[in-house]
Design an enzyme around this catalytic site. Structure first.
Site, PDB file in Angstrom:
ATOM      1  NE  ARG A   1     -10.087  -2.190  -2.845  1.00 60.78           N
ATOM      2  CZ  ARG A   1      -9.623  -1.760  -1.893  1.00 60.78           C
ATOM      3  NH1 ARG A   1      -8.372  -2.210  -1.304  1.00 60.78           N
ATOM      4  NH2 ARG A   1     -10.212  -0.791  -1.145  1.00 60.78           N
TER       5      ARG A   1
ATOM      6  CG  PHE B   1      -1.963   0.945   1.143  1.00 57.93           C
ATOM      7  CD1 PHE B   1      -2.989   0.998   0.244  1.00 57.93           C
ATOM      8  CD2 PHE B   1      -2.052   2.107   2.093  1.00 57.93           C
ATOM      9  CE1 PHE B   1      -3.827   2.013   0.276  1.00 57.93           C
ATOM     10  CE2 PHE B   1      -3.087   3.230   1.968  1.00 57.93           C
ATOM     11  CZ  PHE B   1      -3.882   3.026   0.853  1.00 57.93           C
TER      12      PHE B   1
ATOM     13  CG  ASP C   1       0.183  -3.202   6.579  1.00 55.64           C
ATOM     14  OD1 ASP C   1      -0.956  -3.429   7.147  1.00 55.64           O
ATOM     15  OD2 ASP C   1       0.067  -2.011   5.806  1.00 55.64           O
TER      16      ASP C   1
ATOM     17  CE1 TYR D   1      -9.237   1.772   7.090  1.00 52.04           C
ATOM     18  CE2 TYR D   1      -8.412   3.017   9.015  1.00 52.04           C
ATOM     19  CZ  TYR D   1      -8.313   2.418   7.829  1.00 52.04           C
ATOM     20  OH  TYR D   1      -7.141   3.004   7.117  1.00 52.04           O
ATOM     21  CE  LYS D   2      -7.650  -1.267   4.872  1.00 55.98           C
ATOM     22  NZ  LYS D   2      -8.285  -0.667   3.749  1.00 55.98           N
TER      23      LYS D   2
END
Lengths: 398, 398
Positions: free
Chosen positions: A357, A114, A185, A210-211
Site C-alpha cells: 500500500r 475493514f 465508514d 490518525y490517518k
C-alpha cells in the site's frame, strides 16, 4: 488551483531521507502539535487543574473539534462529535441505526470492509440476539443485495487494501428506497478527498483522525449523525457525557441534545489537543484541489511503477471515480518487498496476503517524492534485493 | 512507615498558592509527563512514524502499562489491559459477565453508584432485551439483594459523593455463593488505597486513571478480568486489537489470548505515555503506608472542620473501614461555599445536590495543606463570605 501545497508540506516535520507513503495508516507530525501539547499539559492541566474542564474549554472540545471535522466531510454544523475509537463509534452507529428501523434485523456489509467493522457488527448482532444477523457480500454486490429485509447498510467507502471506492450517494439512495439506513465508514476518506455527507444522504458516519487528519497514534474517532435523526436516535453506549445534564447526576439516562448524545465518557484531552493543532494544516486547503493533485500524483506513481516493474500488479482501480487516496500493488512477496523499501527510506505498508500500500496525499507528497519512490522500488524489483532473509522474516506489521 | 511522602510531593508540579484537594476528580501534573510527551511526539511519532507501533512498543503499551496498574490493585500479571473510557469498560465487563452466567438476566447495582455506570447498564439491558433488567437498591441493601436471580453485581467500591466504601470481599463472596459474578468499579479506589482484586475474589474490575493515578484529562481506563474467566469470556465490543491475530485481517472474529481480548480499537498512545510517566510516582510507595497516612490526614481534616464549622455535616463514614480517600461534607449552599474556597486557592469540588468533596491523598497533600485548607474553610463559614452573587451563580462544574 488556489491551494499552496509547497506551504502545506512545510507544515510537517518529516524525517530526513524518508519518503512517507503511509499517511493512510498514521499521518506524520504537523509542526504545531508539540507546542500545543506543552501548553495543554503545563499551562492547562498543570495550572488550571480540574478547572481546565471549563476554563480551558476541555468539556466542549469534542463538539468544537467535531465542527472542524464537519467542514472537511461535508457535514452540517452540530452533526459531528469526537471521542473513543473508530470501532466504538461503529458499534454506536450500528446499534442506534438498527433501533431507528424497528423490525429489520439484517446488517449488510461487504467482505472488503475493514475486519474490525465486521467484528464489531458480529458482536452487536450476538448481543442483540433475536434473529439479528450480519450479512456480507462481495463489495461489488452490495448494491444489489439491498432489499426490504436490510436494516442497516454498513460500508467503508474506500477498501483498506485495494483503495477501491464505493459510490456512497448511490448506496444511500438505494438503502433509503428500501427503508434501510446507511452507516458510512470514512476511515480512508476524511482528509483524503472531498466527502459530502449531507449532500449524499448519509444517515450515520464514523471515521478516524490518525490517518489523513494527522492527529497522531491513537487520535480520537468521530461520529456523524444526520440532523434528521438526531432527536430519535438513542445511543447504545449511553455514558454520562451523552446525558442531557451530565452534572445533575440523575439516576436515569436522558439523551443529550443533538449530536451530544453520541458522547460517552471523559474525552481524551491530550489527543484532542494534538488533533486540534493538526487540523490547522487544513486552513487554506481546497479539497477539490487536494483531490485533483492526489489523482495526478497517483497516476504518475502508477505509470512509473507499471513501466519499470511489470511483476507488480495494480490492485487499485484505474477509474478515478472508483479510487481513494492510496495506490496498491499485489505481489506474492509483498511483505519482503515492503521491508526492503522501508530500509531504503520509502515507507508504505503491507496488508496480508499480498498487498503493497502507498498512501498518496499532496499535503506533504510532491512529484519529486513520487519519482524517487518509484525509482527505488524499480531498483529493488529489478535487482531482486528484497530477496534476503532480513526482509522476509515476519515481524508484526501495522 | 518506609515511604517518603515529602519526596512524592516533590514529584508533582503544583501551582503556587493552591491546595489541591480534587485529585479524586483530576490528579495534578507529575513532573515527568511533559518531557515524556515530547519524546513520544518528536522522537517516536515524528521520527519513527508508523514504525513506532513496533519500534517504540506502542502496540504493547496497553498490556505493559496494564501490568503496572495490576501491581497497584492486587491483580495477577496479565490480567489488566488499558484502553477506552471507564464507561466503555463498564459495558464490556457487564456484557461479558452476563454471558458467563447463562439464564441470569438481572444486573444488580445501587443508587449510590456513579450515574454513568447505571446509564451504561441501562443501555446494555435495552440492547440485550429478552427480559434483562437493571435493578438498583440502596447501597446498604446490596448484600441482602443478592439472590439466585442476579447474574451480575455491579458496584463502585467508593461512593463518589460521600466516600462511603463497600466491603467488596464480602459482596464477592455473597455473589459467588449465589452463582453471580461481581463487576467492581475502582474509579475512586485505584491509587487511593490498597486494593486486592485477586485476594478478594473479583471477577471483573474497571477503573480510570485520571483521578488517583494522575494520568491527565481523559487518560485511558483499565479493565481487569480474573484469570479463571479469561478463556471463557467473550468480549461484547469485539474490535480488531482484541482479535487473536489482528494483522491477519481475517473476516471472522476470534478472541485474543487472555486479557488481550478486552482490547478494542487503536490505543491512545499520547495519553498512555502520559500515564506511563505518571506511574513512576509510585516507585517506592508502599500502599499500606499511603492508606495509613491518608486516614490520618482525613481525620485531621474532619476534626478541624467539625470544630470550626458546626454548620457543615460530615457525609463520610467515621469508620475507617467504610471510608475511601475523600472527605465530604453536606451543606445546602455547598455550591457557593466551594466556589468561595476555590477563589481562595483551596480546590475541592461540589456534587449535586449538597456535597462538598475533598480528595485527600498523601502523595502531594501534607499536614500543612490540611491545616491551611481547614482554616480557610473556617474563615469562609464564620464570615459568611460565600454568600455573594459571584459564588452563587451556577456555571457548569466538573
Amino acid at each position: 488551483m488556489t491551494t499552496d501545497f509547497a506551504a502545506t508540506k512545510r507544515q510537517f516535520l518529516l524525517p530526513e531521507g524518508v519518503i512517507y507513503l503511509d499517511g493512510n495508516s498514521l499521518g506524520p507530525l504537523p509542526r504545531g502539535v508539540a507546542e500545543r501539547l506543552q501548553t495543554t499539559v503545563a499551562d492547562e492541566w498543570g495550572q488550571m487543574l480540574i478547572r481546565g474542564w471549563n476554563t480551558a474549554g476541555w468539556m466542549d472540545m469534542p463538539a468544537r473539534v467535531g465542527n472542524r471535522i464537519a467542514r472537511l466531510v461535508g457535514a452540517e454544523p452540530g452533526s459531528v462529535v469526537m471521542g473513543d475509537t473508530l470501532s466504538i463509534k461503529v458499534y454506536q452507529a450500528l446499534a442506534s441505526a438498527l433501533e431507528l428501523v424497528p423490525g429489520r434485523r439484517v446488517i449488510l456489509s461487504d467482505t472488503g470492509n475493514f475486519p474490525s467493522d465486521l467484528y464489531i457488527a458480529d458482536g452487536l448482532v450476538r448481543t442483540l440476539g433475536d434473529g439479528h444477523v450480519l450479512k456480507t457480500v462481495a463489495p461489488e454486490a452490495v448494491e444489489d443485495a439491498i432489499d426490504g429485509s436490510v436494516g442497516v447498510v454498513m460500508v467503508t467507502e474506500v477498501d483498506y487494501r485495494t483503495g477501491r471506492r464505493h459510490d456512497m450517494a448511490r448506496l444511500a439512495a438505494k438503502a433509503h428506497a428500501h427503508g434501510a439506513l446507511l452507516v458510512w465508514d470514512l476511515a480512508h476518506s476524511a482528509g483524503a478527498f472531498p466527502v459530502h455527507l449531507a449532500r449524499d444522504g448519509a444517515d450515520f458516519a464514523v471515521g478516524c483522525t490518525y490517518k489523513y487528519l494527522n492527529s497522531g497514534p491513537g487520535g480520537p474517532a468521530f461520529i456523524y449523525l444526520a440532523p434528521r435523526h438526531q432527536d430519535a436516535a438513542r445511543p447504545a453506549l449511553s455514558g454520562w457525557l451523552g446525558h442531557e445534564a451530565p452534572f445533575a447526576f440523575d439516576l436515569d439516562y436522558r439523551p443529550g441534545a443533538g449530536i451530544e448524545r453520541m458522547r460517552v465518557g471523559t474525552p481524551p484531552i491530550l489527543q484532542l489537543a494534538a488533533l486540534d493543532a493538526a487540523l490547522d494544516v487544513w486552513n487554506g486547503v481546497d479539497l477539490d484541489d487536494l483531490r485533483a493533485r492526489a489523482l495526478a500524483l497517483q497516476d504518475r506513481f502508477i505509470a512509473a511503477v507499471e513501466t519499470a516493474c511489470p511483476m507488480l500488479t495494480l490492485a487499485t482501480p484505474r477509474d478515478h471515480g472508483q479510487r481513494g487516496s492510496q495506490v496498491s500493488f499485489r505481489h506474492a512477496e509483498g511483505y519482503a518487498i515492503m521491508q526492503a523499501l522501508i530500509a531504503e527510506g520509502v515507507i508504505g505498508d503491507f496488508r496480508a496476503p499480498d498487498i503493497l500500500r502507498f498512501g498518496i496525499t499532496p499535503l506533504y507528497i510532491d512529484e519529486g517524492d513520487i519519482d524517487r519512490a518509484a525509482a527505488i522500488l524499480a531498483r529493488i524489483m529489478t535487482t531482486g534485493s528484497w530477496d534476503q532473509p532480513q526482509f522476509k522474516a515476519r515481524a508484526r506489521v501495522t
